[in-house]
Design a protein around this motif. Structure first.
Motif, PDB file in Angstrom:
ATOM      1  N   ARG A  15      47.378 -66.115  -4.402  1.00 41.78           N
ATOM      2  CA  ARG A  15      47.191 -66.285  -3.038  1.00 41.78           C
ATOM      3  C   ARG A  15      47.338 -65.927  -2.376  1.00 41.78           C
ATOM      4  NH1 ARG A  15      45.460 -72.388  -2.619  1.00 41.78           N
ATOM      5  NH2 ARG A  15      43.897 -70.903  -0.779  1.00 41.78           N
ATOM      6  N   PHE A  16      49.319 -65.634  -2.124  1.00 40.13           N
ATOM      7  CA  PHE A  16      49.846 -66.088  -0.499  1.00 40.13           C
ATOM      8  C   PHE A  16      51.238 -64.923  -0.878  1.00 40.13           C
ATOM      9  CE2 PHE A  16      48.977 -70.236  -0.960  1.00 40.13           C
ATOM     10  CZ  PHE A  16      48.102 -70.116   0.259  1.00 40.13           C
ATOM     11  N   GLY A  17      51.406 -64.197  -2.272  1.00 44.62           N
ATOM     12  CA  GLY A  17      52.378 -63.182  -2.272  1.00 44.62           C
ATOM     13  C   GLY A  17      52.232 -61.925  -1.736  1.00 44.62           C
ATOM     14  N   GLU A  18      53.504 -60.896  -1.918  1.00 41.63           N
ATOM     15  CA  GLU A  18      53.272 -59.998  -0.837  1.00 41.63           C
ATOM     16  C   GLU A  18      52.704 -58.885  -1.629  1.00 41.63           C
ATOM     17  OE1 GLU A  18      54.854 -59.835   1.594  1.00 41.63           O
ATOM     18  OE2 GLU A  18      55.184 -61.879   1.838  1.00 41.63           O
ATOM     19  N   LEU A  19      52.769 -58.995  -3.407  1.00 37.41           N
ATOM     20  CA  LEU A  19      51.399 -57.902  -3.829  1.00 37.41           C
ATOM     21  C   LEU A  19      49.899 -58.020  -3.165  1.00 37.41           C
ATOM     22  CD1 LEU A  19      53.198 -57.333  -7.352  1.00 37.41           C
ATOM     23  CD2 LEU A  19      53.140 -55.964  -5.134  1.00 37.41           C
ATOM     24  N   ALA A  20      49.469 -59.617  -2.836  1.00 44.02           N
ATOM     25  CA  ALA A  20      48.709 -60.185  -3.014  1.00 44.02           C
ATOM     26  C   ALA A  20      47.271 -59.636  -2.256  1.00 44.02           C
ATOM     27  CB  ALA A  20      48.072 -61.206  -3.540  1.00 44.02           C
ATOM     28  N   ALA A  45      47.012 -55.437  -0.838  1.00 43.93           N
ATOM     29  CA  ALA A  45      45.641 -55.965  -1.426  1.00 43.93           C
ATOM     30  C   ALA A  45      44.898 -55.959  -0.625  1.00 43.93           C
ATOM     31  CB  ALA A  45      45.934 -55.921  -2.862  1.00 43.93           C
ATOM     32  N   ARG A  46      44.411 -57.193  -0.009  1.00 45.15           N
ATOM     33  CA  ARG A  46      44.191 -58.238   0.618  1.00 45.15           C
ATOM     34  C   ARG A  46      43.621 -56.644   1.796  1.00 45.15           C
ATOM     35  NH1 ARG A  46      45.151 -62.860  -1.561  1.00 45.15           N
ATOM     36  NH2 ARG A  46      43.275 -63.954  -2.722  1.00 45.15           N
ATOM     37  N   GLN A  47      44.908 -56.331   2.255  1.00 43.06           N
ATOM     38  CA  GLN A  47      45.001 -54.982   3.981  1.00 43.06           C
ATOM     39  C   GLN A  47      44.126 -54.593   3.349  1.00 43.06           C
ATOM     40  OE1 GLN A  47      45.941 -56.748   6.834  1.00 43.06           O
ATOM     41  NE2 GLN A  47      45.384 -54.808   7.447  1.00 43.06           N
ATOM     42  N   GLN A 104      39.730 -50.806   3.694  1.00 43.87           N
ATOM     43  CA  GLN A 104      39.215 -49.774   2.874  1.00 43.87           C
ATOM     44  C   GLN A 104      40.017 -48.901   2.367  1.00 43.87           C
ATOM     45  OE1 GLN A 104      35.288 -48.420   4.965  1.00 43.87           O
ATOM     46  NE2 GLN A 104      34.589 -51.134   5.118  1.00 43.87           N
ATOM     47  N   LEU A 105      41.263 -49.008   2.554  1.00 43.93           N
ATOM     48  CA  LEU A 105      42.192 -48.269   1.709  1.00 43.93           C
ATOM     49  C   LEU A 105      42.456 -48.200   0.222  1.00 43.93           C
ATOM     50  CD1 LEU A 105      44.725 -48.239   4.746  1.00 43.93           C
ATOM     51  CD2 LEU A 105      43.069 -46.739   3.856  1.00 43.93           C
ATOM     52  N   PRO A 106      42.652 -47.101  -0.304  1.00 43.01           N
ATOM     53  CA  PRO A 106      43.001 -47.304  -2.097  1.00 43.01           C
ATOM     54  C   PRO A 106      44.769 -48.075  -1.682  1.00 43.01           C
ATOM     55  CG  PRO A 106      43.427 -44.760  -1.010  1.00 43.01           C
ATOM     56  CD  PRO A 106      42.807 -45.580   0.276  1.00 43.01           C
ATOM     57  N   HIS A 107      44.812 -48.763  -2.960  1.00 41.04           N
ATOM     58  CA  HIS A 107      45.895 -49.713  -3.751  1.00 41.04           C
ATOM     59  C   HIS A 107      46.140 -49.420  -4.624  1.00 41.04           C
ATOM     60  CE1 HIS A 107      48.484 -53.155  -3.528  1.00 41.04           C
ATOM     61  NE2 HIS A 107      49.592 -52.602  -2.666  1.00 41.04           N
TER      62      HIS A 107
END
Length: 454
Positions: free
Chosen positions: A213-218, A221-223, A228-231
């Protein structure tokens, strides 16, 4: 003593000294420079003094993987310490899945939790408690040069994970009667279970969800999704996640891990699956679409309102006629929407399927594009029957018969009403507009036969 042993002994001594210094300095910061308690506090954190006191206080706490206080804070029964490798391996997810890297928990006197924090100090990728359980001689020598003292302290510390007295439950704990025999009427066929809270597993789940929920990778990815950018990485969501607070304002009274989570314990949604069928399925294997149409919420509401209104035997006034027209129009408009959904959602030609047993007029009504001359797989004969425009009158009759059948349970309706319902459908603005649009597109005559409906 070999050089390796000296190095390991020094490594243990340095780790112990760092732990005590950090705790001592944190407490000294709260005292004034001239406070007479400073010397007393410094004396308490001399390694030999603190270790002796900790070995005495460790009996006030117990290491657990499965605790009772999380079930009820006033429960006084047994807790268990069962590392994952001591549990049977099952196909279901459980504490046995945690492996060696699991977080043990501690229950008991919260004032003695500092002892557990000491035992969790890591040296060479293992905690001091693990080294003590392994009987490491270098750690014993690091704690005290007197072997008898070191042995006594070690025995006291490893008692942290040992069972305390006979296994017992408590009136505040939960109990379940589990059927083990084949006869539920036989009291002897049950086993009494006293469930415990799988604290280590709950903590692992909590950490995993927190990272998701709060990790930097997550977050990244949500950002990326919002922009609407690839990740490279995806993220997970936990719908209907609930948080159970244990311990109120004093989560440390439940356990150490509960205190680290500030009392938060995640509860995953425990709900039956909500199957999502296809939005629109072709009406195959049924003799008419009207029973399927009747299941629509708006249709049920309008039918119920119409039946109740007519059953009240209203006076034959303009208001009565307007009310009946309003309800019939609502049903007719819903029928037009029902047909439009099939037109838009289904692949033209679905009515040619051998499983389709609808009457021809319903096929012509609901699958008009099957005969579209502009389609490569057009059905000319079907298109010719569609162009003759005999089917709208038949649909009107079927509508009148269907509506009569739904009202006949409560009202004396017959052929007069059936013809009236048919006529009202064929002259309904939305129904007629839908047919005009189709005729324009498919080059059909611009009239609606109503001979039998008049």
């Amino acid at each position: 003593m070999t050089g390796t042993a000296l190095d390991r002994r020094l490594q243990f001594q340095q780790a112990i000294a760092r732990f005590l210094q950090e705790r001592r300095d944190a407490k000294l910061e709260k005292l004034q420079a001239d406070d007479p308690k400073r010397n007393e506090l410094i004396a308490q954190f001399v390694p030999e003094t603190w270790l002796d006191d900790a070995a005495r206080r460790v009996g006030q706490i117990q290491a657990v993987t499965h605790s009772l206080k999380a079930i009820h804070p006033d429960a006084r029964g047994s807790n268990l310490y069962r590392p994952p490798d001591q549990l049977p391996v099952r196909s279901e997810i459980g504490s046995h899945c945690l492996g060696q890297d699991f977080a043990g928990d501690v229950v008991g006197n919260a004032a003695a939790l500092d002892v557990y924090k000491f035992l969790r100090v890591v040296v060479d990728e293992r905690s001091l408690l693990d080294w003590m359980l392994a009987g490491d001689v270098d750690l014993k020598a690091a704690m005290s040069p007197v072997s008898a003292v070191a042995e006594a302290w070690t025995e006291a510390f490893v008692g942290l994970v040992q069972p305390r007295g006979a296994v017992a439950t408590h009136t505040r704990g939960k109990q379940l009667f589990w059927l083990t025999g084949g006869n539920a009427a036989d009291d002897a066929g049950f086993h009494l279970l006293a469930p415990l809270y799988a604290s280590s597993l709950a903590h692992a789940v909590y950490l995993s969800i927190q990272e998701t929920r709060f990790g930097e990778l997550a977050k990244a990815a949500r950002q990326a999704k919002r922009e609407q950018l690839p990740h490279d990485d995806g993220y997970a969501d936990y719908p209907n996640l609930a948080v159970q607070k244990l311990g109120g304002t004093k989560p440390q009274n439940i356990s150490q891990l509960n205190s680290e989570r500030r009392g938060d314990n995640y509860l995953l949604a425990s709900l039956p699956p909500r199957w999502k069928s296809e939005a629109v399925k072709p009406p195959l294997g049924i003799e008419s679409v009207f029973p399927r149409f009747a299941r629509r919420d708006e249709v049920r509401r309008s039918l119920r309102a119409l039946a109740l209104f007519l059953a009240s035997n209203p006076d034959p006034t303009m208001e009565t006629r307007d009310r009946v027209d309003e309800l019939i129009d609502a049903i007719a408009e819903e029928l037009a929407s029902f047909a439009a959904e099939l037109h838009q959602a289904l692949t033209p030609g679905w009515s040619a399927d051998d499983r389709c047993v609808l009457p021809e007029e319903e096929c012509l009504w609901l699958d008009p594009e099957r005969g579209d001359p502009e389609r490569a797989d057009s059905d000319p004969d079907f298109h010719g029957r569609w162009l003759r425009m005999e089917w709208p009158e038949k649909i009107g009759k079927r509508f009148g018969n269907w509506l009569n059948s739904r009202l006949d349970e409560k009202l004396p309706v017959g052929s007069v009403e059936q013809r009236q319902w048919s006529r009202m459908l064929l002259l309904d603005e939305e129904w007629a507009g839908q047919l005009h649009e189709q005729r324009s597109r498919l080059n059909a005559p611009h009239y609606i036969p109503t001979r039998g409906a008049s």
